[in-house]
Scaffold this motif. Structure first.
Motif, PDB file in Angstrom:
ATOM      1  N   THR A  88      39.705 -66.220   3.049  1.00 27.09           N
ATOM      2  CA  THR A  88      39.289 -66.410   1.668  1.00 27.09           C
ATOM      3  C   THR A  88      40.217 -65.696   0.556  1.00 27.09           C
ATOM      4  N   VAL A  89      40.614 -66.492  -0.415  1.00 28.31           N
ATOM      5  CA  VAL A  89      41.729 -65.938  -1.401  1.00 28.31           C
ATOM      6  C   VAL A  89      40.595 -65.410  -2.506  1.00 28.31           C
ATOM      7  N   VAL A  90      40.780 -64.177  -2.972  1.00 24.32           N
ATOM      8  CA  VAL A  90      39.994 -63.630  -4.059  1.00 24.32           C
ATOM      9  C   VAL A  90      40.635 -63.354  -5.243  1.00 24.32           C
ATOM     10  N   LEU A  91      40.072 -63.598  -6.676  1.00 23.54           N
ATOM     11  CA  LEU A  91      40.754 -63.093  -7.475  1.00 23.54           C
ATOM     12  C   LEU A  91      39.939 -61.973  -8.252  1.00 23.54           C
ATOM     13  N   VAL A  92      40.564 -60.886  -8.491  1.00 24.74           N
ATOM     14  CA  VAL A  92      39.685 -59.720  -8.969  1.00 24.74           C
ATOM     15  C   VAL A  92      40.060 -59.304 -10.429  1.00 24.74           C
ATOM     16  N   GLU A  93      39.205 -59.114 -11.097  1.00 26.47           N
ATOM     17  CA  GLU A  93      39.440 -58.522 -12.410  1.00 26.47           C
ATOM     18  C   GLU A  93      39.444 -57.139 -12.615  1.00 26.47           C
ATOM     19  N   LEU A  94      40.415 -56.450 -12.879  1.00 23.96           N
ATOM     20  CA  LEU A  94      40.423 -54.992 -12.857  1.00 23.96           C
ATOM     21  C   LEU A  94      39.318 -54.335 -13.965  1.00 23.96           C
ATOM     22  N   ASP A  95      38.482 -53.132 -13.378  1.00 25.67           N
ATOM     23  CA  ASP A  95      37.721 -52.364 -14.352  1.00 25.67           C
ATOM     24  C   ASP A  95      38.464 -51.876 -15.446  1.00 25.67           C
ATOM     25  N   ASP A  96      39.442 -51.194 -15.336  1.00 27.48           N
ATOM     26  CA  ASP A  96      40.359 -50.701 -16.365  1.00 27.48           C
ATOM     27  C   ASP A  96      40.976 -51.438 -17.367  1.00 27.48           C
ATOM     28  N   HIS A  97      41.512 -52.736 -16.584  1.00 26.92           N
ATOM     29  CA  HIS A  97      42.266 -53.596 -17.436  1.00 26.92           C
ATOM     30  C   HIS A  97      41.750 -55.131 -17.264  1.00 26.92           C
ATOM     31  N   PRO A  98      40.711 -55.475 -17.690  1.00 26.10           N
ATOM     32  CA  PRO A  98      40.231 -56.698 -17.169  1.00 26.10           C
ATOM     33  C   PRO A  98      41.220 -57.952 -17.789  1.00 26.10           C
ATOM     34  N   GLU A  99      42.070 -57.889 -18.671  1.00 29.19           N
ATOM     35  CA  GLU A  99      43.101 -58.795 -18.881  1.00 29.19           C
ATOM     36  C   GLU A  99      44.200 -58.864 -17.644  1.00 29.19           C
ATOM     37  N   ALA A 100      43.872 -58.199 -16.601  1.00 30.33           N
ATOM     38  CA  ALA A 100      44.693 -58.513 -15.464  1.00 30.33           C
ATOM     39  C   ALA A 100      43.706 -58.634 -14.413  1.00 30.33           C
ATOM     40  N   ARG A 101      44.047 -59.771 -13.535  1.00 29.05           N
ATOM     41  CA  ARG A 101      43.411 -60.304 -12.409  1.00 29.05           C
ATOM     42  C   ARG A 101      44.449 -60.394 -11.285  1.00 29.05           C
ATOM     43  N   LEU A 102      44.239 -59.873 -10.045  1.00 25.58           N
ATOM     44  CA  LEU A 102      45.071 -59.875  -9.048  1.00 25.58           C
ATOM     45  C   LEU A 102      44.473 -60.628  -7.795  1.00 25.58           C
ATOM     46  N   VAL A 103      45.199 -61.125  -6.975  1.00 26.50           N
ATOM     47  CA  VAL A 103      44.895 -61.954  -5.863  1.00 26.50           C
ATOM     48  C   VAL A 103      44.697 -61.029  -4.754  1.00 26.50           C
ATOM     49  N   GLY A 104      43.794 -61.277  -3.506  1.00 27.48           N
ATOM     50  CA  GLY A 104      43.612 -60.821  -2.275  1.00 27.48           C
ATOM     51  C   GLY A 104      43.273 -61.821  -1.461  1.00 27.48           C
ATOM     52  N   GLU A 105      43.194 -61.330  -0.218  1.00 26.36           N
ATOM     53  CA  GLU A 105      42.776 -62.099   0.848  1.00 26.36           C
ATOM     54  C   GLU A 105      41.843 -61.429   1.914  1.00 26.36           C
ATOM     55  N   LEU A 106      40.793 -62.331   2.245  1.00 25.04           N
ATOM     56  CA  LEU A 106      39.719 -61.529   3.083  1.00 25.04           C
ATOM     57  C   LEU A 106      39.560 -62.373   4.334  1.00 25.04           C
ATOM     58  N   PRO A 107      39.503 -62.132   5.400  1.00 29.45           N
ATOM     59  CA  PRO A 107      39.413 -62.796   6.552  1.00 29.45           C
ATOM     60  C   PRO A 107      38.076 -63.613   6.807  1.00 29.45           C
ATOM     61  N   GLY A 108      38.126 -64.907   7.363  1.00 26.76           N
ATOM     62  CA  GLY A 108      36.789 -65.394   7.553  1.00 26.76           C
ATOM     63  C   GLY A 108      36.237 -66.221   6.065  1.00 26.76           C
ATOM     64  N   ARG A 109      34.912 -66.140   6.172  1.00 23.66           N
ATOM     65  CA  ARG A 109      34.052 -66.902   4.835  1.00 23.66           C
ATOM     66  C   ARG A 109      33.126 -65.792   4.724  1.00 23.66           C
ATOM     67  N   PRO A 110      33.510 -64.537   4.161  1.00 24.30           N
ATOM     68  CA  PRO A 110      32.679 -63.532   3.812  1.00 24.30           C
ATOM     69  C   PRO A 110      31.394 -63.921   2.485  1.00 24.30           C
ATOM     70  N   GLU A 111      30.089 -63.522   2.713  1.00 18.58           N
ATOM     71  CA  GLU A 111      29.344 -63.498   1.763  1.00 18.58           C
ATOM     72  C   GLU A 111      29.689 -62.972   0.317  1.00 18.58           C
ATOM     73  N   LEU A 112      30.224 -63.659  -0.727  1.00 16.80           N
ATOM     74  CA  LEU A 112      30.466 -63.140  -1.875  1.00 16.80           C
ATOM     75  C   LEU A 112      29.437 -63.425  -3.180  1.00 16.80           C
ATOM     76  N   VAL A 113      29.628 -62.480  -4.192  1.00 13.95           N
ATOM     77  CA  VAL A 113      28.983 -62.825  -5.223  1.00 13.95           C
ATOM     78  C   VAL A 113      29.672 -62.458  -6.527  1.00 13.95           C
ATOM     79  N   ALA A 114      29.675 -63.572  -7.390  1.00 11.62           N
ATOM     80  CA  ALA A 114      30.584 -63.392  -8.609  1.00 11.62           C
ATOM     81  C   ALA A 114      30.253 -62.330  -9.380  1.00 11.62           C
ATOM     82  N   GLY A 115      31.301 -61.457  -9.595  1.00 14.57           N
ATOM     83  CA  GLY A 115      31.104 -60.198 -10.196  1.00 14.57           C
ATOM     84  C   GLY A 115      30.692 -58.962  -9.475  1.00 14.57           C
ATOM     85  N   GLN A 116      30.743 -59.011  -8.144  1.00 14.59           N
ATOM     86  CA  GLN A 116      30.612 -57.857  -7.346  1.00 14.59           C
ATOM     87  C   GLN A 116      31.526 -57.030  -7.101  1.00 14.59           C
TER      88      GLN A 116
END
Ligand SMILES: [Zn+2]
Length: 145
Positions: A88-116
């Motif tokens: 799973t490729v995730v796009l994360v909006e930083l708490d202290d700089h929400p204008e920046a979003r960074l990409v990461g990778e999680l193994p498998g198909r984790p249960e995710l919730v927008a905004g978590q």
């Protein structure tokens, strides 16, 4: 007869003049963004000059390694032997700089919730390359249970 060697992972260029500071910070266990010295704009993706005020004076600054899950997608079909699907490729909006979003990778198909809540961790992917990665924040997981 020897076993087939594990496929090697493609690695980023870590000494690029525009982006090298990101990887230098990661090697120290810090998440860093490039910022303008004159107006403090976040320069993401990293640039040598400020898109807001035109300054050529910039710095790499450590930021909090926390954010919110902005979006994600599951890769179901393997595109490279070093990255077995599914992941799973995730796009994360930083708490202290929400204008920046960074990409990461999680193994498998984790249960995710927008905004978590998400937190950074540092993945030593080769002898000299460390990549910031993202995972669900421990506090968020504990509150969910
Ligand atoms: Zn500026």
């Amino acid at each position: 007869m020897s076993a087939t060697p594990a496929p090697s992972r493609p690695l980023p260029i870590t000494d690029d003049v525009d982006t090298g500071g990101f990887f230098e910070a990661a090697a120290r266990g810090e998440l860093a963004l490039r910022m303008c010295n004159d107006c403090n704009a976040v320069l993401h993706v990293p640039l040598a000059y400020c898109h807001r005020c035109g300054s050529w004076s910039t710095r790499w600054q450590a930021v909090a390694g926390t954010g919110r899950l902005y979006s994600w997608t599951v890769v179901a079909h393997q595109v490279h032997p070093a990255f077995p699907a599914p992941y799973t490729v995730v796009l994360v909006e930083l708490d202290d700089h929400p204008e920046a979003r960074l990409v990461g990778e999680l193994p498998g198909r984790p249960e995710l919730v927008a905004g978590q809540a998400m937190e950074v961790w540092f993945d030593q992917v080769s002898d000299d390359v460390v990549l910031p990665q993202w995972r669900p924040a421990r506090a968020w997981l504990e509150a969910k249970e």
